[in-house]
Motif scaffolding. Sequence first.
Motif, short mmCIF file in Angstrom:
data_model
loop_
_atom_site.label_atom_id
_atom_site.label_comp_id
_atom_site.label_asym_id
_atom_site.label_seq_id
_atom_site.Cartn_x
_atom_site.Cartn_y
_atom_site.Cartn_z
N VAL A 101 1.03 -1.18 0.13
CA VAL A 101 -0.02 -0.10 -0.11
C VAL A 101 0.83 1.41 -0.13
CG1 VAL A 101 -1.76 1.32 1.36
CG2 VAL A 101 -1.90 -1.21 1.10
N SER A 104 2.42 1.65 -3.51
CA SER A 104 1.44 2.27 -4.17
C SER A 104 1.32 3.68 -4.04
CB SER A 104 0.18 1.64 -4.17
OG SER A 104 0.28 0.38 -4.74
N LEU A 105 1.07 4.13 -2.65
CA LEU A 105 0.82 5.64 -2.19
C LEU A 105 1.94 6.54 -2.79
CD1 LEU A 105 -0.80 7.53 -0.82
CD2 LEU A 105 0.14 6.95 1.33
N SER A 133 -3.25 6.64 -10.67
CA SER A 133 -3.98 6.02 -9.31
C SER A 133 -4.52 4.74 -9.60
CB SER A 133 -5.14 7.09 -8.65
OG SER A 133 -4.47 8.23 -8.47
N TRP A 134 -5.13 4.49 -10.58
CA TRP A 134 -5.79 3.28 -11.01
C TRP A 134 -4.76 2.10 -11.40
CZ3 TRP A 134 -10.45 1.40 -10.11
CH2 TRP A 134 -11.65 2.40 -10.04
N TRP A 137 -3.14 1.33 -7.81
CA TRP A 137 -3.58 0.59 -6.95
C TRP A 137 -3.97 -0.85 -7.36
CZ3 TRP A 137 -3.38 1.93 -2.26
CH2 TRP A 137 -3.36 3.17 -1.84
N MET A 140 -1.13 -2.98 -6.78
CA MET A 140 -0.88 -3.19 -5.26
C MET A 140 -1.88 -4.46 -5.09
SD MET A 140 -2.77 -3.07 -2.14
CE MET A 140 -4.07 -1.82 -2.39
N VAL A 141 -3.19 -4.41 -5.54
CA VAL A 141 -4.13 -5.69 -5.32
C VAL A 141 -3.46 -6.71 -5.72
CG1 VAL A 141 -6.13 -6.55 -5.94
CG2 VAL A 141 -5.95 -4.22 -5.04
#
Length: 441
Positions: A101, A104-105, A133-134, A137, A140-141
């Motif tokens: 996370v 990604s941030l 952003s998409w 994230w 990350m997922v």
Amino acid sequence: MTPETTPPVPLSDFSQWLAAMLQPAALIELAVLAGCVLLALLLVWLLRRGLELDHGASIWFGRNLFDGVLFPALLLALGYAGRSLLVQYQELAVFRVAIPVLVSLVTIRVGVKVLQVAFRDAPWLRPIERSISWVAWLGMVLWVSGLLPVMLNELDQISWKLGGTTMTVRTLLEGALTAGAVLLVSLWVSAAIESRLLRSAVGGELSLRKAASNATRALLMFVGLMLALSSVGIDLSALSVLGGAIGVGIGFGLQKLAANYVSGFVILTERSMRIGDLVRVDNFEGRVTDIKARFTVIRNLTGRESIVPNEILITSRVENLSLADPRLWQSTVVGVSYSSDVELVSRLLTEAALSQPRVLRDPAPSAAMSAFGPDGLEFTLGYWIADPENGQLGLRSDINKTILASFRAHGVEIPFPQRVLHLPAAPPLPEGLASANSYIK
């Protein structure tokens, strides 16, 4: 396998991870993570106080503690250090999700802040930020769920041959991500260099530093593009033919565009026109607010802006009202009757100009009888000002009002146009009409 040798693998079993989250050891991880957050906030706060920067235009710092890149970057570094310490004593559950996370941030914050500083108020900026952003994230997922290696392996199976190079979907995706990262770093470095160069620069120095900043950004973008193409697997030697074709296209089809770019660098380097100069181009007068590589923005004192191609500024006549001296001469013309006292009128005109604080005392204003007009004597009042950017019409209006009040107070007459009509004598009437006229009377 002991906890000391447990590798930090991505989460692959949700039930197993959930069971680990319910263990008391997870509270220790949460406490360490909270300590990392507080320590990162403290470090950012101390750096903000120690460095006097425009935090709104800074990539590292934002207007708040959370806005810039520095906070998530410090939190990631501290979180990784805490993870490395805890992995020696227990199984990890919280940090298996926290580290992806934070990565990604940091990716999102770097991309967004760099684009905001490099391209301010661009209409396409918002969609690009959402795309970053998409993608971050989604990565990350996939990382946390353990699907990322599986997906990359499947994408690696889809391949085709392009000349002498074998391309895969995975290669294209990795090349696109590498290209985006390289271009972001190039924009970041160029924005930092531009901020450093343009800081506290004025006049000709500002123009020269602007030219150096534009050249540095273009060079970094070019190097970044070459590195990105090389990372995809494209042979850069094959671009020589494309470069030749582009050169021919510029020579024949893009002459005006190339001329404007060359003219822009000539203007910036020879300092014939600088940001802040008051110029007149094609009967449009205003102040130079920005000099781009292709065009120059001139803002009129009424608020209108004119975008002038740089080629016009090189090939046509341009009046620079503040190139060597910012002072500007103005005049106003007034007429008085022939019976007026000439010395009194000259003194009143000079006093009217000196009553305005914007009028320079050296050289002093002067009033002279300039012509014998058809209705009266014409006087010209001339004076110098040093701040034409504050407007000229308002100052001239104030001086004219003072002149009118002084003339009325001292009885000086401002004549209005007077015309005398000379009628020729009427011819004598015929004898019959004359007798009839006398009969009518």
